[in-house]
Enzyme design. Sequence first.
Site, PDB file in Angstrom:
ATOM      1  N   LYS A  30       0.818  -1.219   0.000  1.00  0.00           N
ATOM      2  CA  LYS A  30       0.000   0.000   0.000  1.00  0.00           C
ATOM      3  C   LYS A  30       0.853   1.271   0.000  1.00  0.00           C
ATOM      4  O   LYS A  30       0.460   2.294  -0.534  1.00  0.00           O
ATOM      5  CB  LYS A  30      -0.963  -0.012   1.177  1.00  0.00           C
ATOM      6  CG  LYS A  30      -2.089  -1.011   0.966  1.00  0.00           C
ATOM      7  CD  LYS A  30      -3.238  -0.793   1.917  1.00  0.00           C
ATOM      8  CE  LYS A  30      -4.451  -1.607   1.505  1.00  0.00           C
ATOM      9  NZ  LYS A  30      -4.265  -3.064   1.753  1.00  0.00           N
ATOM     10  N   GLU A  46     -10.249   6.541   2.791  1.00  0.00           N
ATOM     11  CA  GLU A  46     -11.122   5.587   3.448  1.00  0.00           C
ATOM     12  C   GLU A  46     -10.248   4.465   3.978  1.00  0.00           C
ATOM     13  O   GLU A  46      -9.154   4.240   3.464  1.00  0.00           O
ATOM     14  CB  GLU A  46     -12.131   5.001   2.450  1.00  0.00           C
ATOM     15  CG  GLU A  46     -11.575   3.910   1.516  1.00  0.00           C
ATOM     16  CD  GLU A  46     -10.536   4.409   0.515  1.00  0.00           C
ATOM     17  OE1 GLU A  46     -10.566   5.611   0.205  1.00  0.00           O
ATOM     18  OE2 GLU A  46      -9.693   3.605   0.064  1.00  0.00           O
ATOM     19  N   SER A  94       1.981  -9.813  -0.725  1.00  0.00           N
ATOM     20  CA  SER A  94       1.582  -8.403  -0.624  1.00  0.00           C
ATOM     21  C   SER A  94       1.871  -7.770   0.729  1.00  0.00           C
ATOM     22  O   SER A  94       2.049  -6.552   0.818  1.00  0.00           O
ATOM     23  CB  SER A  94       0.093  -8.270  -0.962  1.00  0.00           C
ATOM     24  OG  SER A  94      -0.689  -9.105  -0.124  1.00  0.00           O
TER      25      SER A  94
HETATM   26  C1  PLP Z   1      -5.090  -4.100   1.371  1.00  0.00           C
HETATM   27  C2  PLP Z   1      -4.323  -5.331   1.158  1.00  0.00           C
HETATM   28  C3  PLP Z   1      -4.611  -6.218   0.084  1.00  0.00           C
HETATM   29  C4  PLP Z   1      -5.764  -6.024  -0.861  1.00  0.00           C
HETATM   30  O1  PLP Z   1      -5.708  -4.900  -1.663  1.00  0.00           O
HETATM   31  P1  PLP Z   1      -5.457  -4.957  -3.235  1.00  0.00           P
HETATM   32  O2  PLP Z   1      -5.833  -3.600  -3.690  1.00  0.00           O
HETATM   33  O3  PLP Z   1      -6.307  -6.028  -3.814  1.00  0.00           O
HETATM   34  O4  PLP Z   1      -4.009  -5.252  -3.436  1.00  0.00           O
HETATM   35  C5  PLP Z   1      -3.808  -7.329  -0.090  1.00  0.00           C
HETATM   36  N1  PLP Z   1      -2.786  -7.592   0.752  1.00  0.00           N
HETATM   37  C6  PLP Z   1      -2.475  -6.782   1.779  1.00  0.00           C
HETATM   38  C7  PLP Z   1      -1.327  -7.145   2.669  1.00  0.00           C
HETATM   39  C8  PLP Z   1      -3.239  -5.641   2.028  1.00  0.00           C
HETATM   40  O5  PLP Z   1      -2.930  -4.848   3.070  1.00  0.00           O
END
Ligand code: PLP
Length: 401
Positions: free
Chosen positions: A104, A126, A387
Site C-alpha cells: 500500500k 477511506e 503483498s
Molecule cells: C489491502 C491489502 C490487500 C488487498 O488490496 P489490493 O488492492 O487487492 O491489493 C492485499 N494484501 C495486503 C497485505 C493488504 O494490506
Amino acid sequence: MRDVSLWREPVPPDGLMGEPPARGRFGEYGGRYAPESLVEACREVDEAFREAWADPGFRGALARLLAVHAGRPTPLTPALRLSEELGVRLYLKREDLTHTGSHKINNVLGQALLATRMGRRRLIAETGAGQHGVATATAAALLGLEATVFMGERDIERQSLNVFRMRMLGAEVVPVTTGSRTLKDATSEAMRHWVGATGDSHYCIGSVVGPDPYPWMVRELQRVIGDEARAQCAAELRTGVPDHVVACVGGGSNAAGTFAGFAGTPARLVGVEAEGGAGAARGRLGVLHGCRSLFLQDGDGQITQAHSVAAGLDYPGVGPEHAHLRDLGRARYVTVTDDEAVRAAVRLARTEGIVPALESAHALAWVIRAAGDGDLPAGSTVLMTLSGRGDKDVSTLKELL
Ligand SMILES: *Cc1c(COP(=O)(O)O)cnc(C)c1O
C-alpha cells in the site's frame, strides 16, 4: 483433471495494462459515475497525474522516496523448501518487506507526492481494517500534509491498534456510522466529504477502484512491483519469464501492479480472491463508488457485504481493469476459502520462516492447491506477490489455531 478450457492464449500486449484507457474505460467497465463537482475534481487529478507521470522530475522524486523511505527495491526470494515439497519453482516478490509492511505504501507515496504538486494540503482516505489509513497517515506525515481518514464505526472497534497508529502519525480518524459501518460506507462517506473540500484536499483511494483516473493511476503507482519482478525474473530464471504470475485480489491493486509487468509476456496471470469476496469470479455488473465493474449483489441488485478472514479482501467488488482482463481471458480469477488461507499461512511460516498477511496467504493457498491437482504442472515456475506481512493478523491467527 485440469480444466484447460479456462486457459486461452494470452492476447497480444498492445495497449493492455499500458496506456491510460480511452475515456477511462476498460472494455465495458470503468468510467466516472460521480456527482458533477467530483467529475471536475477527477478531471483535475487525471490531468495532474498524466503530466506528473510524463515528468522525469516527478518520477525521480517518487523513486527516491520509495528507495530511502519505503525500502525499495524489494527482494525476489526463491521459496526453496516449499518449492521442493510442491514440485514447482516458487519465487516470492517481497512487498512484506516494505516500510509499513505492505504494497500500500507504493500507492500512497505516489498520491501524496501528486497532492503536493497540485498544491493540496490535505489527504482524505477511506480505510477498512486500517492498513490503507495507516499508509496514508504515514505518507502525509512524511510530506507535511494533513490526513483525514474515514473508518466505519465497527472497524474502529475491531481495529483499535490501527486507529491509535493513525492518530499517533497525526491523522484525524472520522467514525462512519451509516450503513454497515464498514469499508463500503467509509468509502462513500470519504467521497461525500471530498465534494466539499476539492479545493484544498486530495482523495487518496486505496486500490484500483473508484472513478477514472483512480483505477489506472493506482495501477501505474503499483507497477513498480511488476517492473522490479520482471527484471529480477530476467536475471534469475533461465527462461527469463515465469510460467505463472499469481497475486491476491481485494480491490486488485497489488495484482494489477504485478500483472502490469508481465501483461506483454506469455506468463499466465492468476488473481486469487477470497471465497466470500469474489467480485471477479462471481460478481455481476453494477456501479459503486463512481465506477462500473463487477460487484457482489443480491437479487434486487443491492451490493452485498463481503466476508473474509483477511480484512484487505473484504471489498464487495473488483477493479474495472480486472473485470476486463477476465473477459479477455488474459487473466484468470480463482477463489480460496478462509481455512485454506490460514493453512497456507502456517505452511509458509514453517517452510520459509515468513509469516504472510492473510491476504497474501490466499495467493499461496491457490499455488499449493494447484500444484497438488496438476493445474500447475510439475517443474513450472511461479512468481507470487507476497503483498504484506502477517504481524497485523497474529491475533486473528491466535484465535483460529
Ligand atoms: C489491502 C491489502 C490487500 C488487498 O488490496 P489490493 O488492492 O487487492 O491489493 C492485499 N494484501 C495486503 C497485505 C493488504 O494490506
